[in-house]
Motif scaffolding. Structure first.
Motif, mmCIF file in Angstrom:
data_model
loop_
_atom_site.group_PDB
_atom_site.id
_atom_site.type_symbol
_atom_site.label_atom_id
_atom_site.label_comp_id
_atom_site.label_asym_id
_atom_site.label_seq_id
_atom_site.Cartn_x
_atom_site.Cartn_y
_atom_site.Cartn_z
ATOM 1 N N VAL A 93 0.867 -1.172 0.000
ATOM 2 C CA VAL A 93 0.000 0.000 0.000
ATOM 3 C C VAL A 93 0.907 1.226 0.000
ATOM 4 C CG1 VAL A 93 -1.752 1.302 1.248
ATOM 5 C CG2 VAL A 93 -1.860 -1.194 1.204
ATOM 6 N N SER A 94 0.799 2.042 -1.032
ATOM 7 C CA SER A 94 1.688 3.199 -1.162
ATOM 8 C C SER A 94 1.051 4.503 -0.712
ATOM 9 C CB SER A 94 2.145 3.344 -2.618
ATOM 10 O OG SER A 94 1.018 3.503 -3.476
ATOM 11 N N HIS A 107 -4.529 2.913 10.114
ATOM 12 C CA HIS A 107 -3.280 2.209 9.857
ATOM 13 C C HIS A 107 -3.602 0.848 9.256
ATOM 14 C CE1 HIS A 107 -4.057 0.468 13.874
ATOM 15 N NE2 HIS A 107 -3.234 -0.505 13.541
ATOM 16 N N TYR A 108 -2.593 0.237 8.665
ATOM 17 C CA TYR A 108 -2.798 -1.027 7.949
ATOM 18 C C TYR A 108 -1.515 -1.839 8.026
ATOM 19 C CZ TYR A 108 -0.425 1.976 4.624
ATOM 20 O OH TYR A 108 0.465 2.853 4.051
ATOM 21 N N TYR A 109 -1.653 -3.144 7.920
ATOM 22 C CA TYR A 109 -0.473 -4.024 7.987
ATOM 23 C C TYR A 109 -0.856 -5.419 7.524
ATOM 24 C CZ TYR A 109 -2.670 -5.575 12.343
ATOM 25 O OH TYR A 109 -3.567 -6.050 13.269
ATOM 26 N N PHE A 110 0.146 -6.171 7.084
ATOM 27 C CA PHE A 110 -0.066 -7.559 6.709
ATOM 28 C C PHE A 110 -0.001 -8.440 7.952
ATOM 29 C CE2 PHE A 110 1.650 -5.684 2.793
ATOM 30 C CZ PHE A 110 0.648 -6.065 1.900
ATOM 31 N N THR A 127 1.946 -0.643 10.678
ATOM 32 C CA THR A 127 2.468 0.645 10.250
ATOM 33 C C THR A 127 2.191 1.673 11.334
ATOM 34 O OG1 THR A 127 0.370 1.227 9.201
ATOM 35 C CG2 THR A 127 2.016 0.119 7.835
ATOM 36 N N GLY A 128 2.905 2.777 11.283
ATOM 37 C CA GLY A 128 2.640 3.836 12.242
ATOM 38 C C GLY A 128 1.238 4.387 12.060
ATOM 39 N N GLN A 129 0.563 4.656 13.142
ATOM 40 C CA GLN A 129 -0.802 5.170 13.057
ATOM 41 C C GLN A 129 -0.780 6.607 12.572
ATOM 42 O OE1 GLN A 129 -4.263 4.092 15.785
ATOM 43 N NE2 GLN A 129 -3.623 6.029 16.618
ATOM 44 N N LEU A 177 -4.461 -8.701 4.580
ATOM 45 C CA LEU A 177 -4.193 -7.305 4.879
ATOM 46 C C LEU A 177 -5.206 -6.806 5.904
ATOM 47 C CD1 LEU A 177 -2.638 -4.657 4.185
ATOM 48 C CD2 LEU A 177 -4.359 -4.258 2.408
ATOM 49 N N ASN A 178 -4.718 -6.276 7.012
ATOM 50 C CA ASN A 178 -5.570 -5.699 8.043
ATOM 51 C C ASN A 178 -5.645 -4.191 7.864
ATOM 52 O OD1 ASN A 178 -6.243 -8.076 9.456
ATOM 53 N ND2 ASN A 178 -4.304 -8.022 10.554
ATOM 54 N N ILE A 179 -6.861 -3.663 7.907
ATOM 55 C CA ILE A 179 -7.083 -2.220 7.811
ATOM 56 C C ILE A 179 -7.871 -1.777 9.037
ATOM 57 C CG2 ILE A 179 -8.333 -0.413 6.577
ATOM 58 C CD1 ILE A 179 -7.733 -1.877 4.015
ATOM 59 N N ASN A 180 -7.330 -0.819 9.769
ATOM 60 C CA ASN A 180 -7.994 -0.297 10.966
ATOM 61 C C ASN A 180 -8.213 1.204 10.802
ATOM 62 O OD1 ASN A 180 -7.753 -2.843 12.190
ATOM 63 N ND2 ASN A 180 -5.734 -2.344 12.989
ATOM 64 N N THR A 181 -9.446 1.644 10.977
ATOM 65 C CA THR A 181 -9.762 3.071 10.921
ATOM 66 C C THR A 181 -10.550 3.464 12.166
ATOM 67 O OG1 THR A 181 -11.800 2.672 9.680
ATOM 68 C CG2 THR A 181 -9.796 3.109 8.404
ATOM 69 N N GLU A 182 -10.548 4.752 12.445
ATOM 70 C CA GLU A 182 -11.265 5.242 13.631
ATOM 71 C C GLU A 182 -11.698 6.684 13.406
ATOM 72 O OE1 GLU A 182 -10.123 6.386 18.218
ATOM 73 O OE2 GLU A 182 -9.306 4.514 17.403
ATOM 74 N N LEU A 183 -12.875 7.014 13.908
ATOM 75 C CA LEU A 183 -13.372 8.387 13.928
ATOM 76 C C LEU A 183 -13.667 8.773 15.375
ATOM 77 C CD1 LEU A 183 -15.963 8.618 10.988
ATOM 78 C CD2 LEU A 183 -13.628 9.507 11.030
ATOM 79 N N ARG A 184 -13.357 10.031 15.713
ATOM 80 C CA ARG A 184 -13.682 10.558 17.041
ATOM 81 C C ARG A 184 -14.170 11.989 16.883
ATOM 82 N NH1 ARG A 184 -7.984 9.487 20.182
ATOM 83 N NH2 ARG A 184 -7.836 7.206 19.908
#
Length: 205
Positions: A99-100, A121-124, A130-132, A165-172
């Motif tokens: 992911v670029s 952030h995302y990672y295999f 990866t850094g958040q 591939l893991n994808i993590n997102t968050e809204l606050r």
């Protein structure tokens, strides 16, 4: 004479122009991405979709029930939501990808004194995360937002191994010192161009 020739050879090697590495274009064969697991308050079952670009250069994640609220009328649990996706990416043999760049889009309505935050952030699987990356928006703010995060260094999926591939997102959203009204942030595909786009870089194994 031999010493002179040897020195000349070393200098020639040192100052020879670097051979440019041609980037690998995306494969012509269509890649497929399936959602293996979905977790989080921001993506209840059936509210998240993933689609790949026709040229295999990116994939898009769209949401239909991903929002946060704070302030008047909001429940205490609505100020923060997240979504965790585990994606299985099937690609042609002999290639791998990273992911670029990630483009996140959404909509915000923030009262004066309120603050909204978007993180991702995302990672295999099996690799270090990866850094958040986070972005803040301060009220008053009304309108769409777009953030772009470019990878400082490309982390490719291990060749010859299946790594989801893991994808993590968050809204606050924080109501802050706003005295009245409701503040919100949303990532909702029903707003047309609102989406999250993950751009891919390819290379040969």
């Amino acid at each position: 004479m031999s010493n002179v020739m040897a020195v000349g050879g070393v200098l020639a090697a040192l100052f020879a122009p670097a051979v440019a590495t041609e980037p690998v274009v995306a494969p012509a064969e269509r890649i497929t991405i399936s959602v293996e697991t979905v977790n989080g308050s921001g993506c209840p079952a059936g509210t998240t979709q993933v689609s790949t670009a026709a040229d295999n250069t990116a994939f898009t994640v769209s949401y239909s029930d991903y929002y946060v609220l704070a302030g008047a009328g909001a429940k205490p649990t609505e100020f923060r939501k997240n979504c965790q996706l585990n994606l299985r990416v099937q690609i042609p043999a002999g290639l791998t990808f990273a992911v670029s760049q990630v483009d996140m889009q959404g909509f915000a309505y923030l009262q004066r004194g309120a603050k909204g935050t978007q993180l991702n952030h995302y990672y295999f699987m099996g690799s270090s995360a990866t850094g958040q990356q986070s972005h803040e928006f301060n009220g008053p703010y009304v309108g769409g937002f777009r953030t772009t995060d470019r990878a400082a260094s490309l982390v490719y999926a291990p060749c010859g191994q299946e790594r989801n591939l893991n994808i993590n997102t968050e809204l606050r959203v924080d109501a802050g010192d706003s005295e009245s009204g409701t503040s919100l942030m949303v990532m909702d595909s029903s707003r047309g161009s609102v989406r999250s786009v993950y751009h891919l870089s390819w290379k040969e194994c």
